[in-house]
Design an enzyme around this catalytic site. Structure first.
Site, PDB file in Angstrom:
ATOM      1  N   THR A 299       0.506  -1.332   0.014  1.00 42.33           N
ATOM      2  CA  THR A 299       0.301   0.161  -0.121  1.00 42.33           C
ATOM      3  C   THR A 299       1.164   1.383   0.182  1.00 42.33           C
ATOM      4  O   THR A 299      -0.028   2.373  -0.835  1.00 42.33           O
ATOM      5  CB  THR A 299      -1.408  -0.123   1.091  1.00 42.33           C
ATOM      6  OG1 THR A 299      -1.822  -1.245   1.205  1.00 42.33           O
ATOM      7  CG2 THR A 299      -1.889   1.124   1.223  1.00 42.33           C
TER       8      THR A 299
ATOM      9  N   TRP B 213       2.898   1.420  -3.476  1.00 47.18           N
ATOM     10  CA  TRP B 213       1.886   2.146  -4.023  1.00 47.18           C
ATOM     11  C   TRP B 213       1.252   3.642  -4.607  1.00 47.18           C
ATOM     12  O   TRP B 213       1.393   3.500  -5.740  1.00 47.18           O
ATOM     13  CB  TRP B 213       0.100   1.203  -3.803  1.00 47.18           C
ATOM     14  CG  TRP B 213      -0.741   1.621  -4.877  1.00 47.18           C
ATOM     15  CD1 TRP B 213      -0.747   0.921  -6.062  1.00 47.18           C
ATOM     16  CD2 TRP B 213      -1.539   2.779  -5.381  1.00 47.18           C
ATOM     17  NE1 TRP B 213      -2.007   1.287  -6.645  1.00 47.18           N
ATOM     18  CE2 TRP B 213      -2.995   2.143  -6.298  1.00 47.18           C
ATOM     19  CE3 TRP B 213      -2.037   3.538  -3.999  1.00 47.18           C
ATOM     20  CZ2 TRP B 213      -3.597   3.486  -6.444  1.00 47.18           C
ATOM     21  CZ3 TRP B 213      -3.189   4.368  -4.100  1.00 47.18           C
ATOM     22  CH2 TRP B 213      -4.023   4.357  -5.503  1.00 47.18           C
ATOM     23  N   HIS B 214       1.304   4.040  -3.304  1.00 44.15           N
ATOM     24  CA  HIS B 214       1.699   5.661  -3.343  1.00 44.15           C
ATOM     25  C   HIS B 214       2.476   6.377  -4.287  1.00 44.15           C
ATOM     26  O   HIS B 214       1.731   7.127  -3.803  1.00 44.15           O
ATOM     27  CB  HIS B 214       0.920   6.352  -2.067  1.00 44.15           C
ATOM     28  CG  HIS B 214      -0.652   5.754  -1.925  1.00 44.15           C
ATOM     29  ND1 HIS B 214      -1.202   4.038  -1.248  1.00 44.15           N
ATOM     30  CD2 HIS B 214      -1.489   6.701  -1.345  1.00 44.15           C
ATOM     31  CE1 HIS B 214      -1.704   4.531  -0.669  1.00 44.15           C
ATOM     32  NE2 HIS B 214      -2.578   5.420  -1.184  1.00 44.15           N
ATOM     33  N   GLY B 215       3.699   5.942  -3.882  1.00 42.62           N
ATOM     34  CA  GLY B 215       5.236   6.605  -4.386  1.00 42.62           C
ATOM     35  C   GLY B 215       6.136   5.647  -3.942  1.00 42.62           C
ATOM     36  O   GLY B 215       6.337   5.506  -3.010  1.00 42.62           O
TER      37      GLY B 215
ATOM     38  N   TYR C  86      -4.434  13.386  -4.930  1.00 42.65           N
ATOM     39  CA  TYR C  86      -4.653  12.303  -5.644  1.00 42.65           C
ATOM     40  C   TYR C  86      -3.757  12.152  -6.637  1.00 42.65           C
ATOM     41  O   TYR C  86      -3.886  11.103  -7.487  1.00 42.65           O
ATOM     42  CB  TYR C  86      -5.586  11.780  -5.679  1.00 42.65           C
ATOM     43  CG  TYR C  86      -5.256  10.286  -4.290  1.00 42.65           C
ATOM     44  CD1 TYR C  86      -4.997   9.183  -4.454  1.00 42.65           C
ATOM     45  CD2 TYR C  86      -4.926  10.917  -2.632  1.00 42.65           C
ATOM     46  CE1 TYR C  86      -4.927   8.149  -3.123  1.00 42.65           C
ATOM     47  CE2 TYR C  86      -4.741  10.064  -1.824  1.00 42.65           C
ATOM     48  CZ  TYR C  86      -4.813   8.462  -2.435  1.00 42.65           C
ATOM     49  OH  TYR C  86      -4.939   7.979  -0.545  1.00 42.65           O
TER      50      TYR C  86
END
Length: 349
Positions: A206, A209-211, A346
């Site tokens: 997770t 996935w965000h960066g 986002y």
């Protein structure tokens, strides 16, 4: 743009077909529509293939659906323009950025600890309204086109535990990881140690996935530790409490968002956390509370189900329902016309 979202959607299709839960799509137009569905392509909600399989070729259309979609879209637009952008200006005023039109920016190094806490709370509100607003706009546009997308948020800031928070925040992402990572790894069926390991994998992914940056990995592992502690012993105490679990949850969530924003321009991870946890003097929050106090109060109210109760009261009558939507649309349009470009947060993740 949107690669993390349409990659997950394509993976959903491949895995569902591999599991024989859906039949392979032979129409390239239908498949292309699913992968590049423009209403939610850029920032979600993440749509699993099985959710829209039948809708790709057999959708129902009606004036009622278009009207419902339009109302949802306007509510999302209002969240973004009237709340997210407005309350986000408080955080920008504090940290200051090179291309900001702000005239009151303090600079994080010059801000007092209370002011930095006020700013990170404002960022937490901005992130929620920005992302949930986009999700509502995507759901609304989808409904106008005959698609029924899943909800992405369910008042996450009223949660009484971190476990509950992740059931309410970005629900389509949590559902994707649960369906395609956590359960295939064994979920909670292979003992406590394996369950904790599976949780570690999910939270690490997770964060990644965000960066592809270390602060996002720290953010993911931070939530792994919190969720593991709740699984091991803390959750049973939280379930017995009334007020303190909400305070505990929101404190930890706000600290998590400080990790999230720690590497952005004008912030600095180390400086931000020193300011948050080592009391220091500097610019007072009084001036900003005077300017943003009412907006903060309204934003906090809109994080609760009270706003939904108000809407349910207005929607009972056609006149009040239409009037409320028109007011939101006019105000949002006016703010869009009168403001500078403010992309969705986002889009960066």
């Amino acid at each position: 743009i949107g690669i993390s979202f349409y990659t997950f959607q394509a993976l959903s299709y491949v895995i569902d077909v591999y599991r024989r839960e859906v039949t392979a799509q032979r129409d390239p137009i239908a498949f292309g529509t699913y992968v590049t569905l423009f209403p939610q392509l850029i920032a979600g909600p993440i749509v699993r293939y099985r959710d829209v399989d039948e809708q790709l070729t057999a959708r129902s259309h009606s004036i009622t659906m278009v009207a419902s979609g339009l109302r949802t879209f306007v509510c999302g637009l209002a969240k973004k323009v009237l709340l997210a952008d407005a309350v986000g200006a408080l955080w920008t005023d504090i940290i200051g950025v090179a291309d900001s039109p702000s005239t009151t920016f303090v600079g994080l190094a010059n801000a007092s600890t209370p002011l930095v806490w006020l700013g990170i709370i404002a960022y937490s509100l901005q992130l929620y309204f920005d992302f949930s607003g986009y999700s509502l706009m995507g759901i609304g546009m989808g409904k106008m086109l005959g698609f029924d997308f899943p909800a992405n948020f369910n008042y996450p800031y009223i949660s009484a535990s971190i476990t509950e928070f992740w059931r309410r925040w970005h629900m389509t992402l949590s559902g994707w990881f649960r369906e395609y990572v956590y359960i295939p790894l064994g979920g909670n069926r292979k003992g406590l140690k394996r369950q904790i390991f599976n949780l570690f994998v999910v939270e690490l992914l997770t964060g990644i996935w965000h960066g592809a940056d270390w602060n996002f990995i720290c953010w993911g592992l931070y939530y792994f530790v919190l969720l593991a502690l709740e699984k091991l012993f803390l959750l049973k105490y939280l379930e017995k409490g009334r007020v303190w679990p909400h305070i505990y949850t929101m404190f930890l969530v706000v600290v998590g968002w400080a990790m999230f924003v720690g590497n952005e321009a004008g912030v600095g991870f180390g400086l931000l956390f020193r300011k948050l946890f080592l009391p220091s003097g500097g610019a007072s929050p009084v001036y900003f509370l005077r300017n943003y106090g009412v907006l903060l109060a309204v934003s906090l109210l809109c994080c609760t189900p009270l706003i939904e109760k108000l809407w349910n009261a207005l929607r009972k009558h056609t006149v009040t329902r239409v009037a409320a939507v028109l007011v939101l649309l006019v105000l949002s349009t006016a703010y869009v016309v009168g403001s500078t470009n403010s992309p969705f947060l986002y889009f960066n993740f």
